[in-house]
Design an enzyme around this catalytic site. Structure first.
Site, PDB file in Angstrom:
ATOM      1  N   LYS A 115       0.852  -1.192   0.000  1.00 59.98           N
ATOM      2  CA  LYS A 115       0.000   0.000   0.000  1.00 59.98           C
ATOM      3  C   LYS A 115       0.886   1.240   0.000  1.00 59.98           C
ATOM      4  O   LYS A 115       1.923   1.284   0.691  1.00 59.98           O
ATOM      5  CB  LYS A 115      -0.900  -0.040   1.238  1.00 59.98           C
TER       6      LYS A 115
ATOM      7  N   SER B  42      -9.372   1.767   3.352  1.00 54.87           N
ATOM      8  CA  SER B  42      -8.536   2.513   2.421  1.00 54.87           C
ATOM      9  C   SER B  42      -7.510   1.637   1.701  1.00 54.87           C
ATOM     10  O   SER B  42      -6.822   2.116   0.805  1.00 54.87           O
ATOM     11  CB  SER B  42      -7.802   3.636   3.176  1.00 54.87           C
TER      12      SER B  42
ATOM     13  N   SER C 235     -10.002  -0.685   7.465  1.00 58.13           N
ATOM     14  CA  SER C 235      -9.361  -0.439   6.170  1.00 58.13           C
ATOM     15  C   SER C 235      -8.532  -1.593   5.628  1.00 58.13           C
ATOM     16  O   SER C 235      -8.036  -1.501   4.505  1.00 58.13           O
ATOM     17  CB  SER C 235      -8.499   0.826   6.237  1.00 58.13           C
TER      18      SER C 235
END
Length: 514
Positions: A122, A202, A226
């Site tokens: 990420k 996210s 997330s």
């Protein structure tokens, strides 16, 4: 669970994966779509279903190299990612890292289960040789000076850093009505199952990239939901570890009191192997367990809709058929947790983002970041709001007695909500729906993501694990499993048994939606 017990679990999962093999690809059984085609040079490996133990076995017997595997994933990124926008950038040194892994394998000096395995990170995890932007042009200049410690662990284990995944900008902590999966740097990440649907945030690019078989494993981060929500909504597995097991140094923060990075994969075995590397567990072996005799508390959450509730009731029936005892529960204190959590996060974000920005080139604190966001045109291409930045700037400092009292109450009530429920019903875990069916992505409306199941474990710092539970029409829904502090290994073992019983994964079809 201690390192020895965790290691024994890992070895049991590895042995089980090699013994049973990968499940057949439903896409292959029905006639694979072009998006599911095998990459050139690896026609005998189904990237959808192959596990790390199977890849390791092929690397050990010389029938597969890390270089060939890495080229296969790079090929899939080029072929498939334009549809979904999960990958911000690939690592230009990935093939060099794979070649180094091949040399170690030839010498008999492989570093462990992730040696030669491609990993997506990420893009809020620091890498010294790749930009780390949190999705914002504010950080799109010079890369960080050093790797995050979790990246160092992956590199030391021989993993191939394949690239960076898109995310919800600033991990969805910018606007009051954000659109998950969007960042000013990467644009929109789309749900591979139905392309006009949202991937949840996210860690959206990490999950969507895994669903599209663009990497073997990925790293996500979570403050509240997330990791697990994107995992559930994209039909993959995601583990939010116990707080503190994975170093958060070098990761763009929201709150040190709740943030953690964690592993994501298409199956529990690969998730557990990656968790072992991230936490320093030492692989050894112990028999795996099943569901017989396990006690699971089902928190149904009918507010997520009648289709999800029907799926949860069917799931409970399948777990009972496998020998588990399933009782319905409602963890206490949820309304108070919802009242307290957001104000505490505002204070913590101001403190922690200021400390992080001071280590980077660009805005040096939250006030400068808010001004950059307010005036930079790219930041308004989906939504313009930065209400959370503004509220955090106005929030009381973390030295304030009222803030401290609220965070102490949060910690106490969140832990009690899990501990008291598990003790009262003598449970091995609490289960709940991870997510509703994915909503349509809409910049004007924003998200429709009031999903309470992730909050107790997220605020308590306890582990939670999402595994695929089934579908509502074409859209995946996950089953979220929660347990007590440092019970990550037990949760992964239970999750593996649930995964085998439900057998709920199927490949995405990249439907256009309506």
């Amino acid at each position: 669970m201690g390192k020895r017990s965790m290691a024994m679990l890992i070895a049991a999962l590895v042995a089980g994966s090699l013994l049973t093999g990968a499940p057949p690809s439903r896409a292959s059984a029905a006639g694979a779509a072009p998006d599911r085609a095998s990459p050139p040079g690896l026609p005998w490996i189904d990237l959808d279903t192959v596990t790390i133990p199977e890849l390791r076995a092929r690397m050990a017997d010389g029938s597969l190299t890390a270089s060939a595997l890495t080229r296969a994933y790079l090929w899939r990124i080029r072929a498939v990612d334009p549809k979904i926008g999960a990958v911000l950038r690939t690592n230009p040194r990935a093939l060099r890292e794979a070649a180094a892994s091949d040399a170690r394998h030839r010498r008999g000096a492989a570093r462990g289960p992730l040696d030669g395995i491609p990993v997506l990170l990420k893009d809020n995890v620091n890498t010294r040789d790749l930009p780390t932007t949190a999705g914002s042009p504010a950080l799109a200049g010079r890369p960080p000076h050093t790797d995050a410690p979790l990246v160092t662990r992956l590199r030391d284990a021989g993993a191939v850093i394949l690239g960076k995944a898109n995310l919800s900008e600033w991990a969805n902590f910018r606007a009051a009505k954000p659109t998950s999966g969007w960042s000013a740097v990467g644009g929109h990440t789309r749900n591979p199952y139905v392309l006009d649907r949202n991937p949840c945030g996210s860690s959206s690019g990490s999950a969507a990239g895994l669903a599209a078989s663009l990497s073997q494993v990925a790293i996500g981060t979570e403050t509240d939901g997330s990791i697990v929500c994107p995992a559930g909504m994209n039909g993959v597995v995601g583990l939010k570890p116990s707080l503190g097991l994975v170093s958060q140094e070098g990761v763009v923060p929201i709150s040190a009191e709740q943030d953690t990075a964690g592993p994501m994969a298409r199956n529990v075995t690969d998730t557990a192997l990656t968790h072992a590397v991230l936490t320093g567990a030492d692989p050894a072996a112990r028999p795996g367990g099943g569901l017989r005799g396990k006690r699971i508390g089902l928190w149904r959450l009918p507010s997520l809709g009648p289709e999800v509730d029907a799926l949860m009731r069917r799931t409970a029936g399948e777990l009972r058929a496998a020998g588990a005892e399933v009782v319905e529960v409602t963890p206490p204190h949820q309304e108070r947790l919802a009242e307290l959590e957001f104000p505490a996060l505002l204070s913590e974000f101001h403190r922690d983002i200021d400390a992080y920005l001071a280590t980077r080139h660009g805005p040096r604190n939250l006030a400068e970041l808010a001004e950059f966001t307010r005036t930079h045109p790219a930041e308004r291409t989906c939504f313009a709001g930065l209400e959370l930045f503004e509220q955090a700037l106005a929030a009381p400092p973390t030295t304030d007695p009222d803030y401290r009292a609220k965070r102490a109450e949060l910690k106490n009530l969140s832990r009690r909500s899990i501990d008291e429920t598990m003790a009262a019903h003598r449970l091995d875990a609490i289960a709940a729906p991870t997510n509703p069916p994915a909503w349509k992505t809409d910049c004007a409306r924003g998200d429709n993501d009031v999903i309470p199941s992730s909050t107790p474990a997220a605020v308590a710092g306890y582990p939670s694990l999402s595994v695929p539970a089934g579908f509502v029409d074409e859209l995946p829904v996950g089953l979220l499993l929660m347990a007590g502090d440092r019970e990550d290994g037990e949760l992964l073992s239970l999750g593996a048994a649930v995964e085998r019983k439900l057998d709920a994964w199927r490949a995405p079809r990249y439907l256009p939606g309506s």
